[in-house]
Design a protein around this motif. Structure first.
Motif, PDB file in Angstrom:
ATOM      1  N   ARG A  93     -12.341   7.712 -11.989  1.00  0.00           N
ATOM      2  CA  ARG A  93     -12.522   7.701 -13.445  1.00  0.00           C
ATOM      3  C   ARG A  93     -12.046   6.372 -14.043  1.00  0.00           C
ATOM      4  NH1 ARG A  93     -11.158  13.722 -12.979  1.00  0.00           N
ATOM      5  NH2 ARG A  93     -13.177  14.686 -13.482  1.00  0.00           N
ATOM      6  N   LEU A  96     -14.989   4.174 -13.659  1.00  0.00           N
ATOM      7  CA  LEU A  96     -15.977   4.448 -14.715  1.00  0.00           C
ATOM      8  C   LEU A  96     -15.565   3.776 -16.023  1.00  0.00           C
ATOM      9  CD1 LEU A  96     -16.748   8.268 -14.237  1.00  0.00           C
ATOM     10  CD2 LEU A  96     -18.168   6.341 -13.536  1.00  0.00           C
ATOM     11  N   ALA A  97     -14.297   3.952 -16.393  1.00  0.00           N
ATOM     12  CA  ALA A  97     -13.819   3.371 -17.649  1.00  0.00           C
ATOM     13  C   ALA A  97     -13.871   1.850 -17.604  1.00  0.00           C
ATOM     14  CB  ALA A  97     -12.397   3.846 -17.924  1.00  0.00           C
ATOM     15  N   GLY A 100     -17.130  -0.088 -18.482  1.00  0.00           N
ATOM     16  CA  GLY A 100     -17.579  -0.267 -19.861  1.00  0.00           C
ATOM     17  C   GLY A 100     -17.500  -1.727 -20.283  1.00  0.00           C
ATOM     18  N   ASP A 115     -18.894  13.187 -13.999  1.00  0.00           N
ATOM     19  CA  ASP A 115     -18.232  12.517 -15.120  1.00  0.00           C
ATOM     20  C   ASP A 115     -19.070  11.291 -15.487  1.00  0.00           C
ATOM     21  OD1 ASP A 115     -16.411  11.950 -17.096  1.00  0.00           O
ATOM     22  OD2 ASP A 115     -14.661  11.982 -15.780  1.00  0.00           O
ATOM     23  N   ASN A 117     -18.852   7.523 -18.263  1.00  0.00           N
ATOM     24  CA  ASN A 117     -18.107   6.793 -19.287  1.00  0.00           C
ATOM     25  C   ASN A 117     -18.839   6.888 -20.631  1.00  0.00           C
ATOM     26  OD1 ASN A 117     -20.187   4.896 -19.202  1.00  0.00           O
ATOM     27  ND2 ASN A 117     -18.967   3.306 -18.211  1.00  0.00           N
TER      28      ASN A 117
END
Length: 247
Positions: A93, A96-97, A100, A115, A117
């Motif tokens: 995760r 993923l963040a 951005g 999941d 972002n």
């Protein structure tokens, strides 16, 4: 033919290898391999794992081979919400963040979205609500007429790429769920194209923006669940897209 012998034969056929080919790779005699496949010889646990390695059998199916041979599974299969995978999922995760402002999703072996972002909402904001109800299938969302398809500028090209990729995954895993998904997606409109792609990558052109994609998997998984996770990341394919994303 024994259950494990039948399964090994099926995987060998899937990989289009002769008994001689596989026996040479695994360091066993073709005669012994023939006896294993016909049930005349019961393979050891080590033999099953050696043959599975040479056949590039997925971890989930290696466990199935072991069970068919009367042995305990070699690989754990943990719940995504359980403690054993908590730290790994936290790390994924973070990836993923960190991707951005570019979109990125975490998917499982059936392309279910685990999941995503916040940037993924750029793709999903105009999709039908029922396609966004969990569990969300990323391929269905991409190619469904009420999903991303109407705003995909190169739908036939992108659709061809996704379906060919799914075909390769089915060939690698022999997963019946993926076969059913392929049949469903093949019935959607949008066309396909023949011949090789133009340019250096196949772009995903969506709502006037252009992306290329990158797939990331764990390098050394020993758990079935982790081995089947992947991050699908979208990166700007031109300066205008980078500017629109604020990158």
């Amino acid at each position: 033919m024994s259950d494990v012998g039948q399964l090994l034969r099926t995987w060998r056929d899937e990989r289009r290898l002769s008994q001689l080919d596989l026996s040479g790779r695994a360091g066993v005699s073709a005669r012994h391999l023939s006896f294993v496949e016909t049930g005349r010889s019961r393979p050891t646990r080590e033999m099953i794992l050696r043959l599975a390695e040479q056949l590039d059998v997925p971890l989930r199916s290696r466990n199935e081979l072991l069970l068919a041979g009367g042995f305990a599974p070699a690989y754990s299969e943990s719940d995504l919400g359980g403690p054993p995978l908590a730290e790994i999922l936290t790390g994924l995760r973070q990836v993923l963040a960190g991707h951005g402002p570019n979109p990125a999703v975490l998917v499982d072996r059936h392309w279910t979205m685990i999941d995503a972002n916040p940037a993924v909402t750029r793709f999903t904001e105009d999709c039908a609500p029922e396609l966004l109800e969990p569990p969300v299938n990323v391929l269905r969302l991409a190619l469904h007429p009420d999903g991303l398809a109407p705003r995909t500028g190169n739908l036939a090209e992108w659709r061809t790429h996704l379906l060919h990729r799914l075909d390769r995954q089915i060939a690698a895993t022999a997963d019946p769920v993926l076969r059913d998904l392929r049949a469903e997606l093949g019935g959607y409109p949008g066309g396909e194209i023949a011949g090789g792609p133009l340019g250096v990558v196949i772009p995903f052109r969506y709502a006037g923006l252009s992306f290329f994609t990158m797939t990331s998997v764990l390098g050394t998984p020993r758990d079935v669940t982790l081995a089947e996770l992947a991050i699908e990341a979208f990166l700007p394919a031109d300066a205008a897209t980078a500017a629109a994303l604020g990158g």
